[in-house]
Scaffold this active site. Structure first.
Site, PDB file in Angstrom:
ATOM      1  N   HIS A   1      -3.547   8.176 -18.417  1.00 13.68           N
ATOM      2  CA  HIS A   1      -2.285   7.697 -18.982  1.00 13.68           C
ATOM      3  C   HIS A   1      -2.580   6.555 -19.955  1.00 13.68           C
ATOM      4  CE1 HIS A   1       1.614   6.097 -19.567  1.00 13.68           C
ATOM      5  NE2 HIS A   1       1.481   5.091 -18.741  1.00 13.68           N
TER       6      HIS A   1
ATOM      7  N   ASN B   1       2.692   3.295 -25.453  1.00 17.23           N
ATOM      8  CA  ASN B   1       2.839   3.966 -24.155  1.00 17.23           C
ATOM      9  C   ASN B   1       4.052   4.893 -24.225  1.00 17.23           C
ATOM     10  OD1 ASN B   1       3.395   4.639 -21.507  1.00 17.23           O
ATOM     11  ND2 ASN B   1       3.063   2.593 -20.689  1.00 17.23           N
TER      12      ASN B   1
ATOM     13  N   CYS C   1       5.393   7.697 -15.503  1.00 19.14           N
ATOM     14  CA  CYS C   1       4.211   7.888 -16.364  1.00 19.14           C
ATOM     15  C   CYS C   1       3.200   8.852 -15.756  1.00 19.14           C
ATOM     16  CB  CYS C   1       3.537   6.546 -16.640  1.00 19.14           C
ATOM     17  SG  CYS C   1       4.617   5.360 -17.452  1.00 19.14           S
TER      18      CYS C   1
HETATM   19  O1  UT7 Z   1       2.951   2.790 -17.955  1.00 19.63           O
HETATM   20  C1  UT7 Z   1       3.028   2.361 -16.629  1.00 19.63           C
HETATM   21  C2  UT7 Z   1       1.868   1.543 -16.237  1.00 19.63           C
HETATM   22  N1  UT7 Z   1       1.846   0.333 -16.986  1.00 19.63           N
HETATM   23  C3  UT7 Z   1       0.747  -0.369 -17.082  1.00 19.63           C
HETATM   24  O2  UT7 Z   1      -0.248   0.056 -16.554  1.00 19.63           O
HETATM   25  C4  UT7 Z   1       0.786  -1.693 -17.791  1.00 19.63           C
HETATM   26  C5  UT7 Z   1      -0.260  -2.592 -17.249  1.00 19.63           C
HETATM   27  N2  UT7 Z   1      -0.193  -3.932 -17.777  1.00 19.63           N
HETATM   28  C6  UT7 Z   1      -0.552  -4.291 -19.042  1.00 19.63           C
HETATM   29  O3  UT7 Z   1      -0.795  -3.429 -19.863  1.00 19.63           O
HETATM   30  C7  UT7 Z   1      -0.712  -5.748 -19.354  1.00 19.63           C
HETATM   31  O4  UT7 Z   1      -0.546  -6.517 -18.181  1.00 19.63           O
HETATM   32  C8  UT7 Z   1       0.264  -6.263 -20.429  1.00 19.63           C
HETATM   33  C9  UT7 Z   1      -0.128  -5.713 -21.797  1.00 19.63           C
HETATM   34  C10 UT7 Z   1       1.678  -5.839 -20.101  1.00 19.63           C
HETATM   35  C11 UT7 Z   1       0.204  -7.792 -20.517  1.00 19.63           C
HETATM   36  O5  UT7 Z   1      -1.112  -8.205 -20.772  1.00 19.63           O
HETATM   37  P1  UT7 Z   1      -1.773  -9.386 -19.903  1.00 19.63           P
HETATM   38  O6  UT7 Z   1      -3.098  -9.630 -20.474  1.00 19.63           O
HETATM   39  O7  UT7 Z   1      -1.696  -8.981 -18.468  1.00 19.63           O
HETATM   40  O8  UT7 Z   1      -0.848 -10.608 -20.233  1.00 19.63           O
HETATM   41  P2  UT7 Z   1       0.083 -11.476 -19.260  1.00 19.63           P
HETATM   42  O9  UT7 Z   1       1.291 -10.714 -18.864  1.00 19.63           O
HETATM   43  O10 UT7 Z   1      -0.737 -12.109 -18.184  1.00 19.63           O
HETATM   44  O11 UT7 Z   1       0.492 -12.614 -20.259  1.00 19.63           O
HETATM   45  C12 UT7 Z   1      -0.487 -13.528 -20.818  1.00 19.63           C
HETATM   46  C13 UT7 Z   1       0.229 -14.437 -21.774  1.00 19.63           C
HETATM   47  C14 UT7 Z   1       1.488 -15.062 -21.182  1.00 19.63           C
HETATM   48  O12 UT7 Z   1       1.602 -16.392 -21.693  1.00 19.63           O
HETATM   49  P3  UT7 Z   1       1.106 -17.650 -20.803  1.00 19.63           P
HETATM   50  O13 UT7 Z   1       1.912 -17.580 -19.542  1.00 19.63           O
HETATM   51  O14 UT7 Z   1      -0.353 -17.434 -20.574  1.00 19.63           O
HETATM   52  O15 UT7 Z   1       1.421 -18.814 -21.686  1.00 19.63           O
HETATM   53  C15 UT7 Z   1       2.602 -14.216 -21.749  1.00 19.63           C
HETATM   54  O16 UT7 Z   1       3.823 -14.930 -21.851  1.00 19.63           O
HETATM   55  O17 UT7 Z   1       0.655 -13.692 -22.916  1.00 19.63           O
HETATM   56  C16 UT7 Z   1       2.066 -13.910 -23.129  1.00 19.63           C
HETATM   57  N3  UT7 Z   1       2.630 -12.709 -23.712  1.00 19.63           N
HETATM   58  C17 UT7 Z   1       2.629 -12.487 -25.044  1.00 19.63           C
HETATM   59  N4  UT7 Z   1       2.185 -13.217 -26.076  1.00 19.63           N
HETATM   60  C18 UT7 Z   1       2.343 -12.698 -27.303  1.00 19.63           C
HETATM   61  C19 UT7 Z   1       3.198 -11.646 -23.089  1.00 19.63           C
HETATM   62  N5  UT7 Z   1       3.592 -10.748 -23.987  1.00 19.63           N
HETATM   63  C20 UT7 Z   1       3.240 -11.248 -25.214  1.00 19.63           C
HETATM   64  C21 UT7 Z   1       3.399 -10.771 -26.520  1.00 19.63           C
HETATM   65  N6  UT7 Z   1       2.936 -11.519 -27.533  1.00 19.63           N
HETATM   66  N7  UT7 Z   1       3.966  -9.575 -26.809  1.00 19.63           N
END
Ligand code: UT7
Length: 301
Positions: free
Chosen positions: A228, A258, A104
């Site tokens: 990005h 993305n 990226c």
């Molecule tokens: O391009 C390269 C660089 N990439 C990045 O910079 C990406 C950086 N990271 C992110 O953008 C975010 O961390 C994500 C969008 C990937 C995830 O967001 P988050 O707020 O960090 O969520 P999380 O991974 O901590 O998940 C929170 C909750 C979890 O459930 P529990 O464990 O709290 O019950 C996940 O299972 O959200 C759940 N979850 C979802 N729920 C509904 C994860 N994906 C989804 C989904 N829909 N698609």
């Protein structure tokens, strides 16, 4: 001279469509990522050639005036020759070419490499960031399937006016964190999103601060910040930490998701077409991604 262009596939994949197929909700995706839809389909090199043709057209150049083509991509779709060979053929170019894979961060790396090559050897360097990320996600994995899309963006860097557009740059990496974001043996992306989020912000802030200092410009002098486009929340936190207001920050991922190496030039093209960047403006680019790797580039438009 700098000119830009971009290309997206025509198939729209909306949050509503994903919510029908996966255990996810439209609201979750918008709130946590800022993405409402993404474009999917087509090949990386087709999208790259389309974006490049637009950028070359905007520059008013003939193909033989391009001396070097750099394709920043992780998804050229073939081992050899380089994806850049296919793009060159599609564009009718017979210049030097190579692929650059910094995930990226590829476009930001490409600007730095392209500016150096333009300074040293080339009258005009055609830099393209293009990726087809939709093929790399497991359609059953809600954690990644909602994030990525396909697209391409291109920039022509020219030295014909004697100008040197790159004011400063910085790049860095933390390869000990490679396990946080990678393509597994089955070819699908695995990501520890929260950890990548945290580390990406810190790395990007540090990198940008070095680049600003090297250029001798303050955040208040940056007319447009194009990071990005991985996550709108991440961009908001990053811009606030660097001291650049939202009005001067490009957030253009709502309709694309993305798109990896394509995300910066797509957002830049979007901003340029809206008149958000004018000749003489200071433009800050910052990419970060799998590796982990990152790069910042400060340009005089
Ligand atoms: O391009 C390269 C660089 N990439 C990045 O910079 C990406 C950086 N990271 C992110 O953008 C975010 O961390 C994500 C969008 C990937 C995830 O967001 P988050 O707020 O960090 O969520 P999380 O991974 O901590 O998940 C929170 C909750 C979890 O459930 P529990 O464990 O709290 O019950 C996940 O299972 O959200 C759940 N979850 C979802 N729920 C509904 C994860 N994906 C989804 C989904 N829909 N698609």
């Amino acid at each position: 001279m700098l000119s830009v262009g971009s290309a997206l596939p025509s198939i729209v994949l909306s949050n509503a469509m994903l919510a029908e197929a996966l255990d996810t909700e439209e609201e979750w995706i918008v709130e946590r990522t800022g993405i409402r839809e993404r474009r999917v389909g087509g090949s990386t090199t087709d999208l790259a050639a389309r974006a490049a043709a637009t950028a070359i057209g905007h520059a008013g150049l003939e193909p033989e005036m391009i001396d070097l083509l750099i394709l920043a991509t992780s998804t050229s779709g073939q081992v050899m020759p380089a994806g850049a060979a296919l793009v060159a053929r599609k564009l009718g170019l017979s210049c030097g070419f190579f692929d650059l894979d910094a995930t990226c961060a590829g476009f930001a790396y490409g600007v730095i490499v392209g500016a150096a090559m333009t300074r040293a050897h080339a009258r005009h360097t055609l830099l393209i960031g293009a990726d087809t990320m939709a093929d790399l996600v497991n359609p059953n994995d809600r954690a990644t399937a909602v994030l990525f899309g396909d697209g391409a963006g291109a920039m022509v860097l020219g030295a014909t006016d004697g100008g040197d557009h790159l004011l400063s740059s910085h790049f860095g990496s933390d390869p000990t964190a490679a396990h946080l974001l990678y393509a597994s043996h089955d070819g699908f992306i695995e990501m520890r999103g929260k950890e990548v989020f945290r580390r990406a912000i810190q790395a990007a802030v540090d990198s940008i601060m070095v680049a600003l200092e090297r250029a001798g410009v303050g955040p208040e002098e940056v007319a447009l910040f194009v990071p990005h486009q991985a996550n709108a929340r991440l961009i908001e936190v990053l811009a606030a930490r660097v001291g650049i207001p939202e009005s001067r920050t490009a957030i253009a991922m709502e309709k694309t998701g993305n798109t990896s190496a394509a995300s910066i030039p797509i957002a830049l093209d979007d901003a340029a077409r809206s008149g958000r960047v004018q000749p003489g403006d200071v433009v800050l680019l910052c990419g970060f991604g799998s590796g982990l790797t990152w790069a910042s580039a400060i340009l005089r438009w």
